[in-house]
Enzyme design. Structure first.
Site, short mmCIF file in Angstrom:
data_model
loop_
_atom_site.label_atom_id
_atom_site.label_comp_id
_atom_site.label_asym_id
_atom_site.label_seq_id
_atom_site.Cartn_x
_atom_site.Cartn_y
_atom_site.Cartn_z
N ASN A 29 -61.81 -49.27 95.56
CA ASN A 29 -63.09 -48.90 96.17
C ASN A 29 -63.91 -50.18 96.34
OD1 ASN A 29 -65.56 -47.90 96.86
ND2 ASN A 29 -65.91 -46.80 94.93
N LYS A 44 -66.66 -50.53 97.85
CA LYS A 44 -68.11 -50.27 97.85
C LYS A 44 -68.79 -51.04 98.98
CE LYS A 44 -67.80 -49.21 92.99
NZ LYS A 44 -68.49 -49.02 91.73
N HIS A 95 -68.50 -39.76 94.89
CA HIS A 95 -68.57 -40.90 93.96
C HIS A 95 -69.91 -40.87 93.22
CE1 HIS A 95 -68.92 -44.99 92.49
NE2 HIS A 95 -67.60 -45.01 92.51
N GLU A 138 -72.04 -43.02 92.65
CA GLU A 138 -73.14 -43.71 93.34
C GLU A 138 -73.70 -42.83 94.46
OE1 GLU A 138 -70.86 -47.28 93.87
OE2 GLU A 138 -70.87 -47.49 91.70
N GLU A 184 -64.53 -40.43 86.55
CA GLU A 184 -65.24 -41.70 86.42
C GLU A 184 -66.51 -41.49 85.59
OE1 GLU A 184 -64.03 -44.58 89.71
OE2 GLU A 184 -65.66 -43.40 90.50
N GLY A 222 -68.76 -50.18 86.68
CA GLY A 222 -69.39 -51.46 86.96
C GLY A 222 -70.11 -52.07 85.78
N SER A 278 -64.48 -49.61 85.20
CA SER A 278 -64.15 -50.91 84.59
C SER A 278 -62.66 -51.04 84.24
CB SER A 278 -65.04 -51.18 83.39
OG SER A 278 -66.41 -51.20 83.79
P1 PGA Z 1 -65.63 -50.32 88.58
O1 PGA Z 1 -65.91 -49.16 89.65
O2 PGA Z 1 -64.12 -50.48 88.50
O3 PGA Z 1 -66.30 -51.54 89.16
O4 PGA Z 1 -66.21 -49.89 87.31
C1 PGA Z 1 -65.12 -47.99 89.69
C2 PGA Z 1 -65.61 -47.10 90.80
O5 PGA Z 1 -66.81 -47.01 91.02
O6 PGA Z 1 -64.81 -46.46 91.51
#
Ligand code: PGA
Length: 251
Positions: free
Chosen positions: A9, A11, A94, A96, A166, A172, A213
């Site tokens: 992803n 983003k 997601h 976000e 998630e 993140g 992460s």
């Molecule tokens: P990250 O993001 O690996 O940077 O924690 C995962 C995601 O949002 O899909």
């Protein structure tokens, strides 16, 4: 046996030039992988990434879509437009989108249904916040997001659905759920699909990715858990070598 699946992803990252080179590097470095691999590319660079991925087994994904076919929806992108750009996989819900942009479960459900209706594969993201985890609500939150997100989806359509667990507090942040905590959440999600939403057969075939992460250093332990079928990778998917190492850990 479920085929492992890993998504990158990206983003709101990359430029036209870096999207092109990253897609080409992913295609080269993940060649021959036993895992199914997809990359979720920002809308403006989908066509560029599609060119760079042509002839490879890497699937092109979109990070979101609007559920209406066309019309007066300023700023939105339809599934027909995404399919025109060679998108085969759609990310929906997601964290976000849920927590930063404010998408509701009912909007997320409309997108899941429209994506499946359009013939795409759909990755539905679920997960609890830190506060919810500390209150012991992890499984209840996941169950609620699953039930609302998958409302109206048929058992037959479930073969094109992947769930991404998630935990919001792990995205993140550099904090990963322990392999055991992640496994517990995945097992509860599979049980919910088997006992409440669909049936055992659908649940056994369902791929459940872990996201939050994931790095080359922790991927193998996470993916070694019986109910973890791969990962959804944010930050580490922006470096082709790291992403390829994570894909290798899933394969
Ligand atoms: P990250 O993001 O690996 O940077 O924690 C995962 C995601 O949002 O899909």
């Amino acid at each position: 046996m479920r085929t492992p699946t890993v998504g990158g992803n990206w983003k709101m990252n990359t430029t036209a030039a870096s999207a092109r080179s990253l897609a080409a590097e992913v295609a080269a470095s993940c060649k021959g992988s036993k895992a199914e691999v997809s990359v979720f590319v920002p809308f403006p660079y989908l066509a560029i990434a599609a060119e760079a991925l042509a002839g490879s087994a890497i699937k092109l994904g979109a990070q979101d879509a609007y559920h209406q076919p066309d019309g007066a929806f300023t700023g939105e992108v339809s599934l027909t437009m995404l399919k025109d750009c060679s998108v085969s996989t759609l990310l929906v819900g997601h964290s976000e989108r849920r927590h930063v942009i404010g998408e509701s479960d009912s909007l997320i459900n409309a997108k899941v249904l429209a994506g499946l209706e359009a013939g795409l594969e759909v990755v539905l993201c679920v997960g609890e916040t830190l506060d919810q985890r500390e209150r012991g609500q992890t499984d209840a939150i996941n169950a609620g997001q699953l039930a609302l997100g998958l409302a109206g989806v048929s058992a037959e359509q479930m073969s094109r659905v992947t769930v991404a667990y998630e935990p919001v507090w792990a995205i993140g942040t550099g904090k990963t759920a322990s392999a055991q905590d992640a496994q517990n959440a995945h097992k509860a999600i599979r049980a919910m699909v088997a006992d409440v939403l669909f049936a055992g057969q659908v649940a056994q075939g369902l791929r459940i990715q872990y996201g939050g992460s994931v790095k080359p250093a922790n991927a193998a332990e996470l993916f070694g858990q019986p109910d973890i079928d791969g990962g959804l990778i944010g930050g580490a998917s922006l470096k082709a070598a790291d992403f390829a190492a994570i894909v290798a850990a899933a394969s």
